[in-house]
Each structure stands twice: as structure tokens, then as C-alpha cells.
Scaffold this motif. Structure first.
Motif, PDB file in Angstrom:
ATOM      1  N   PRO A  60      -3.111   9.253   4.408  1.00 45.78           N
ATOM      2  CA  PRO A  60      -2.724   7.337   3.909  1.00 45.78           C
ATOM      3  C   PRO A  60      -4.180   6.993   2.947  1.00 45.78           C
ATOM      4  CG  PRO A  60      -4.208   8.182   5.552  1.00 45.78           C
ATOM      5  CD  PRO A  60      -3.555   9.305   5.798  1.00 45.78           C
ATOM      6  N   PRO A  61      -4.405   5.726   2.074  1.00 45.51           N
ATOM      7  CA  PRO A  61      -5.074   5.614   1.341  1.00 45.51           C
ATOM      8  C   PRO A  61      -6.185   5.930   1.458  1.00 45.51           C
ATOM      9  CG  PRO A  61      -3.971   3.699   1.328  1.00 45.51           C
ATOM     10  CD  PRO A  61      -3.240   4.577   2.676  1.00 45.51           C
ATOM     11  N   LEU A  62      -7.298   6.418   2.363  1.00 45.45           N
ATOM     12  CA  LEU A  62      -8.177   6.352   2.107  1.00 45.45           C
ATOM     13  C   LEU A  62      -8.450   7.513   3.067  1.00 45.45           C
ATOM     14  CD1 LEU A  62      -9.559   2.896   3.305  1.00 45.45           C
ATOM     15  CD2 LEU A  62      -9.776   4.152   0.985  1.00 45.45           C
ATOM     16  N   TRP A  63      -7.283   8.975   2.953  1.00 42.50           N
ATOM     17  CA  TRP A  63      -7.579  10.337   4.071  1.00 42.50           C
ATOM     18  C   TRP A  63      -8.531  11.269   3.045  1.00 42.50           C
ATOM     19  CZ3 TRP A  63      -7.063  15.295   1.646  1.00 42.50           C
ATOM     20  CH2 TRP A  63      -6.459  14.640  -0.125  1.00 42.50           C
ATOM     21  N   ARG A  64      -9.073  11.442   1.829  1.00 39.81           N
ATOM     22  CA  ARG A  64     -10.333  12.007   1.463  1.00 39.81           C
ATOM     23  C   ARG A  64     -11.583  11.929   1.998  1.00 39.81           C
ATOM     24  NH1 ARG A  64      -7.262  10.424  -2.232  1.00 39.81           N
ATOM     25  NH2 ARG A  64      -6.657  11.798  -4.310  1.00 39.81           N
ATOM     26  N   SER A  65     -12.362  10.462   2.355  1.00 44.03           N
ATOM     27  CA  SER A  65     -13.286  10.387   3.903  1.00 44.03           C
ATOM     28  C   SER A  65     -12.565  10.441   5.279  1.00 44.03           C
ATOM     29  CB  SER A  65     -13.236   9.250   3.454  1.00 44.03           C
ATOM     30  OG  SER A  65     -12.226   8.075   4.034  1.00 44.03           O
ATOM     31  N   HIS A  66     -11.403  11.761   5.358  1.00 45.56           N
ATOM     32  CA  HIS A  66     -11.357  11.655   6.600  1.00 45.56           C
ATOM     33  C   HIS A  66     -11.632  12.852   7.098  1.00 45.56           C
ATOM     34  CE1 HIS A  66      -8.212   8.415   8.020  1.00 45.56           C
ATOM     35  NE2 HIS A  66      -9.105   8.058   6.955  1.00 45.56           N
ATOM     36  N   VAL A  67     -12.369  13.269   8.464  1.00 50.13           N
ATOM     37  CA  VAL A  67     -12.663  14.704   8.962  1.00 50.13           C
ATOM     38  C   VAL A  67     -11.545  15.628   9.115  1.00 50.13           C
ATOM     39  CG1 VAL A  67     -13.933  16.049  10.141  1.00 50.13           C
ATOM     40  CG2 VAL A  67     -15.187  14.056   9.499  1.00 50.13           C
ATOM     41  N   TRP A  68     -11.057  17.275   8.371  1.00 45.79           N
ATOM     42  CA  TRP A  68     -10.060  17.638   8.164  1.00 45.79           C
ATOM     43  C   TRP A  68     -10.145  18.498   9.095  1.00 45.79           C
ATOM     44  CZ3 TRP A  68      -4.889  16.206   7.529  1.00 45.79           C
ATOM     45  CH2 TRP A  68      -4.385  14.494   6.565  1.00 45.79           C
ATOM     46  N   GLU A  90       0.651  -1.422  -0.077  1.00 39.65           N
ATOM     47  CA  GLU A  90      -0.610  -0.142  -0.037  1.00 39.65           C
ATOM     48  C   GLU A  90       0.966   1.576  -0.105  1.00 39.65           C
ATOM     49  OE1 GLU A  90      -3.762  -0.551   2.560  1.00 39.65           O
ATOM     50  OE2 GLU A  90      -2.481  -0.992   3.276  1.00 39.65           O
ATOM     51  N   THR A  91       0.400   1.678  -0.308  1.00 41.28           N
ATOM     52  CA  THR A  91       1.540   3.640  -0.646  1.00 41.28           C
ATOM     53  C   THR A  91       0.348   5.058   0.297  1.00 41.28           C
ATOM     54  OG1 THR A  91       0.306   4.033  -2.942  1.00 41.28           O
ATOM     55  CG2 THR A  91       2.306   3.125  -2.857  1.00 41.28           C
ATOM     56  N   ALA A  92       0.970   5.052   1.080  1.00 41.51           N
ATOM     57  CA  ALA A  92       0.703   6.597   1.699  1.00 41.51           C
ATOM     58  C   ALA A  92       1.384   7.888   1.098  1.00 41.51           C
ATOM     59  CB  ALA A  92       0.677   6.436   2.864  1.00 41.51           C
ATOM     60  N   VAL A  93       0.952   9.181   0.828  1.00 38.60           N
ATOM     61  CA  VAL A  93       1.563  10.230   0.671  1.00 38.60           C
ATOM     62  C   VAL A  93       2.012  11.308   1.802  1.00 38.60           C
ATOM     63  CG1 VAL A  93       1.975  12.029  -1.041  1.00 38.60           C
ATOM     64  CG2 VAL A  93       1.027  10.257  -1.494  1.00 38.60           C
ATOM     65  N   PHE A  94       3.225  12.101   2.278  1.00 39.62           N
ATOM     66  CA  PHE A  94       3.524  12.794   3.131  1.00 39.62           C
ATOM     67  C   PHE A  94       4.001  14.061   2.871  1.00 39.62           C
ATOM     68  CE2 PHE A  94       7.198  13.250   6.206  1.00 39.62           C
ATOM     69  CZ  PHE A  94       6.161  13.042   7.328  1.00 39.62           C
ATOM     70  N   PRO A  95       3.409  14.775   2.296  1.00 47.09           N
ATOM     71  CA  PRO A  95       3.356  16.531   1.531  1.00 47.09           C
ATOM     72  C   PRO A  95       3.995  17.352   2.579  1.00 47.09           C
ATOM     73  CG  PRO A  95       0.873  15.962   1.883  1.00 47.09           C
ATOM     74  CD  PRO A  95       1.465  14.641   2.489  1.00 47.09           C
ATOM     75  N   ARG A  96       5.335  16.870   3.445  1.00 47.88           N
ATOM     76  CA  ARG A  96       5.375  17.893   4.133  1.00 47.88           C
ATOM     77  C   ARG A  96       6.043  19.092   3.972  1.00 47.88           C
ATOM     78  NH1 ARG A  96       9.202  18.623   9.058  1.00 47.88           N
ATOM     79  NH2 ARG A  96       8.039  17.929  11.031  1.00 47.88           N
ATOM     80  N   ALA A  97       5.583  20.417   4.368  1.00 42.75           N
ATOM     81  CA  ALA A  97       6.129  21.820   3.626  1.00 42.75           C
ATOM     82  C   ALA A  97       6.730  22.991   4.529  1.00 42.75           C
ATOM     83  CB  ALA A  97       4.340  22.432   3.191  1.00 42.75           C
ATOM     84  N   MET A  98       7.669  23.336   3.870  1.00 41.73           N
ATOM     85  CA  MET A  98       7.846  24.755   4.894  1.00 41.73           C
ATOM     86  C   MET A  98       6.612  25.490   4.812  1.00 41.73           C
ATOM     87  SD  MET A  98      11.371  26.691   4.492  1.00 41.73           S
ATOM     88  CE  MET A  98      10.939  27.634   2.697  1.00 41.73           C
ATOM     89  N   CYS A  99       6.419  26.654   5.622  1.00 42.13           N
ATOM     90  CA  CYS A  99       5.045  27.027   5.428  1.00 42.13           C
ATOM     91  C   CYS A  99       5.506  28.808   6.285  1.00 42.13           C
ATOM     92  CB  CYS A  99       4.096  26.578   6.504  1.00 42.13           C
ATOM     93  SG  CYS A  99       3.437  25.079   5.922  1.00 42.13           S
ATOM     94  N   ARG A 100       4.434  29.577   6.132  1.00 40.21           N
ATOM     95  CA  ARG A 100       4.796  31.033   6.169  1.00 40.21           C
ATOM     96  C   ARG A 100       3.508  30.629   7.627  1.00 40.21           C
ATOM     97  NH1 ARG A 100       5.932  36.350   5.600  1.00 40.21           N
ATOM     98  NH2 ARG A 100       4.097  37.813   6.071  1.00 40.21           N
ATOM     99  N   PHE A 101       3.694  31.536   9.135  1.00 35.50           N
ATOM    100  CA  PHE A 101       2.690  31.593   9.808  1.00 35.50           C
ATOM    101  C   PHE A 101       2.462  32.768   9.951  1.00 35.50           C
ATOM    102  CE2 PHE A 101       4.256  27.682  10.298  1.00 35.50           C
ATOM    103  CZ  PHE A 101       3.875  26.571  11.063  1.00 35.50           C
ATOM    104  N   GLU A 102       1.021  33.025   9.560  1.00 40.39           N
ATOM    105  CA  GLU A 102       0.419  34.350   9.741  1.00 40.39           C
ATOM    106  C   GLU A 102      -0.876  34.194  11.111  1.00 40.39           C
ATOM    107  OE1 GLU A 102      -1.366  35.399   6.561  1.00 40.39           O
ATOM    108  OE2 GLU A 102       1.000  35.493   4.735  1.00 40.39           O
ATOM    109  N   ALA A 103      -0.399  35.317  12.065  1.00 43.30           N
ATOM    110  CA  ALA A 103      -1.730  34.793  13.434  1.00 43.30           C
ATOM    111  C   ALA A 103      -2.366  36.216  12.889  1.00 43.30           C
ATOM    112  CB  ALA A 103      -0.409  35.772  14.605  1.00 43.30           C
ATOM    113  N   GLU A 104      -3.694  35.929  13.833  1.00 41.40           N
ATOM    114  CA  GLU A 104      -4.318  37.079  13.777  1.00 41.40           C
ATOM    115  C   GLU A 104      -3.661  38.463  13.785  1.00 41.40           C
ATOM    116  OE1 GLU A 104      -7.929  35.725  15.220  1.00 41.40           O
ATOM    117  OE2 GLU A 104      -6.814  35.589  17.432  1.00 41.40           O
ATOM    118  N   ASP A 105      -3.453  39.184  15.161  1.00 43.57           N
ATOM    119  CA  ASP A 105      -3.235  40.131  15.201  1.00 43.57           C
ATOM    120  C   ASP A 105      -1.651  40.480  14.248  1.00 43.57           C
ATOM    121  OD1 ASP A 105      -0.545  39.235  15.695  1.00 43.57           O
ATOM    122  OD2 ASP A 105      -0.942  38.884  17.582  1.00 43.57           O
TER     123      ASP A 105
END
Length: 292
Positions: A283-291, A255-270
Motif C-alpha cells: 500500500p502507499p506507506l509500505w516502505r515504513s512497515h516492518v517486513w 489512492e493506489t496500491a501495488v500487488f506484486p504477486r509472483a510465481m516462485c521457486r521454493f527451496e528448503a534448507e534440506d
């Protein structure tokens, strides 16, 4: 320095070392080290994952810029290290890591044709131990050299041990530092339960404090994460990907899973902003999960 221990198990300096493996095939012990330059123009991460019952180690090292993935070393069939420095050797590379002073400093070395690292993670504030699994996170200042050039930035390192089934559970994990020196961290697994998720903040010059009531909501652009809103007590921060360093993972059954780690910009609401890393495991069924 403060060690926040949210779990039922004791967390002390001995946990910086390797643990006795369980008997499960996917019992895993892993160390992560990530970093972002102060200006957000360069970042990367290293992961060493040990599968003693699968008789292999996974070694990942990735470097990114805002233009995308700049260099990587990915080996899913490395021999298990036999020395205290956790030295891993594979085709065209040699890597090691060392906890020089438990909960205070750690060093990572990598020599390869694609990428060379000589970096130190120095703890800022302390360490945070999870309540739901044996794992802890350590916010750090990061210094050293990358491909022989001086580097200064910040990041986080972590250490975990236990069964890690990459092909069933999806999750979001995020760690960032705002420009004023505030660290934020939150993790949520999509298991269909409302749990007290691991989350903390570190004020400038302060110590880690558990962030009760943490929530996270992720939106996607097709299969790719577009942003995650992290809600901590009195603070909402949005993490948006700048550059991805994905890895594809294959199980013993194929089975295959994808691990999309990313460098991010973080913006606070203030209005504050900063940089860090976020991962959204698919993982294979990730689209059916609640994010959300």
C-alpha cells in the motif's frame, strides 16, 4: 480429508458459498485459485473479488512463464455476478467458477481472446481455516486445459470474506509445494503485533497441520521483493520470484496500491525444492512497515 478450524467461528461446507455482506463500503468476498505446472515452466492464478457495497466485482486472471507475464485479464469494474456459478462478463471475456463438491473440488472457466482456462482444483489433504479473519486455504492438485492444451500441476485455492482495505495494511502470503509432495503455507500482516500467524504444512499424502511459531522475513531489491524466508517448525523454506504478475489497485478516494504477486521457486534448507505463489502487498506507506 481434514478441516483444520483455527478460528472462533464455525467453518463448514456452507462457507464455500457466498456470505451475507456487512455494511462497510470495503466489505469484500473473494476467491483465489492458483496453479503451477509440475516442472515450474507455467503458472497462473485467478481471483474474483466481490464488493457489493461498492457495486462492482474485480476479476483477475494471469498466466506466467519463467520469461514473465504471458497473458492477463484484469477488470476492476465488472458487474456483480447474479448466478450461483458466479459468472462474470466483461469486455472480451466471460468467466465462471463453481464449487462442485464443497472442500473437495472446484472448477474455473475463462474464455477470452487473451487466455482460456478450463481447470479443476481437487483437494489434497484438507482445508485450513484462519484464526485471525474469516478465511480458509485448500491445497490442491490442478488439472484441465490452458488455451486448449492439457495441464497438470498443483496449487492452492482460498476463500475469504470481510473488510479488505488494500490501501492501509501490507502483508506477505505464500503457498508452495515441494517436489516430494509436501505443501507449505504461511501468511503475515505487517500490523506491528506479534500474532499467531496462519501457517500450515501438509506431508506427502497427509493432512494439514497448524505450524505454530511461523515467522517470515522478506528482503527487497528496490521496490521489488527479492526473497522471503519462511520458517516453520523444523523447516525453513526460501521463496524466490520467478515471474511477476502484478496488479495496481485504486481506492474509491483515488489512492493506489501495488500487488506484486509472483510465481516462485521454493527451496528448503534440506535441499528439497518446489514451486508455488507468493504475494507481497504494498500500500502507499509500505516502505515504513516492518517486513521481518
Amino acid at each position: 480429508m481434514r478441516v483444520v478450524n483455527m478460528g472462533r467461528w464455525p467453518l463448514d461446507e456452507r462457507d464455500e458459498r457466498l456470505h451475507e455482506p456487512g455494511g462497510e463500503p470495503l466489505w469484500n468476498e473473494s476467491y483465489y485459485f492458483d496453479f503451477v505446472a509440475d516442472d515450474g515452466e507455467l503458472g497462473g492464478y485467478v481471483r474474483l473479488g466481490l464488493y457489493p457495497n461498492w457495486k462492482r466485482a474485480w476479476y483477475w486472471a494471469c498466466l506466467v512463464t519463467p520469461d514473465g507475464l504471458a497473458a492477463s485479464v484484469i477488470d476492476h469494474d465488472a458487474p456483480l455476478p447474479e448466478d450461483p456459478g458466479l459468472t462474470v462478463r466483461g469486455a472480451g471475456y466471460e468467466a465462471s467458477q463453481r464449487i462442485a463438491d464443497p472442500f473437495r473440488t472446484a472448477a474455473v472457466r475463462l474464455a477470452s481472446d487473451a487466455l482460456s482456462l478450463d481447470l479443476e482444483w481437487r483437494t489434497e489433504g484438507g482445508a485450513y481455516g484462519y484464526a485471525i479473519t474469516p478465511r480458509y486455504e485448500v491445497p490442491c492438485e490442478v488439472t484441465g486445459t490452458i488455451d486448449g492444451r492439457p495441464f497438470h500441476g498443483h496449487g492452492e485455492r482460498d476463500h475469504s470474506w470481510g473488510v479488505r482495505d488494500w490501501w492501509s495494511i501490507s502483508w506477505m502470503w505464500s503457498s508452495g509445494r515441494l517436489a516430494d509432495g509436501t505443501y507449505v503455507h504461511g501468511m503475515r500482516a505487517n500490523v506491528g503485533l506479534d500474532l499467531s500467524w496462519p501457517a500450515f504444512t501438509v506431508p506427502p499424502g497427509g493432512e494439514p497441520k497448524h505450524a505454530a511459531g511461523f515467522t517470515a522475513a522478506t528482503s527487497f531489491d528496490g521496490d521489488r521483493p527479492a526473497e522471503t524466508v519462511l520458517r516453520l517448525p523444523g523447516l525453513a523454506v526460501t521463496a524466490r520470484p520467478v515471474a511477476f504478475a502484478p496488479v495496481t489497485l485504486t481506492s474509491p478516494e483515488g489512492e493506489t496500491a501495488v500487488f506484486p504477486r509472483a510465481m516462485c521457486r521454493f527451496e528448503a534448507e534440506d535441499g528439497r525444492f518446489g514451486h508455488g505463489w507468493t504475494e507481497w502487498h504494498q500500500p502507499p506507506l509500505w516502505r515504513s512497515h516492518v517486513w521481518v
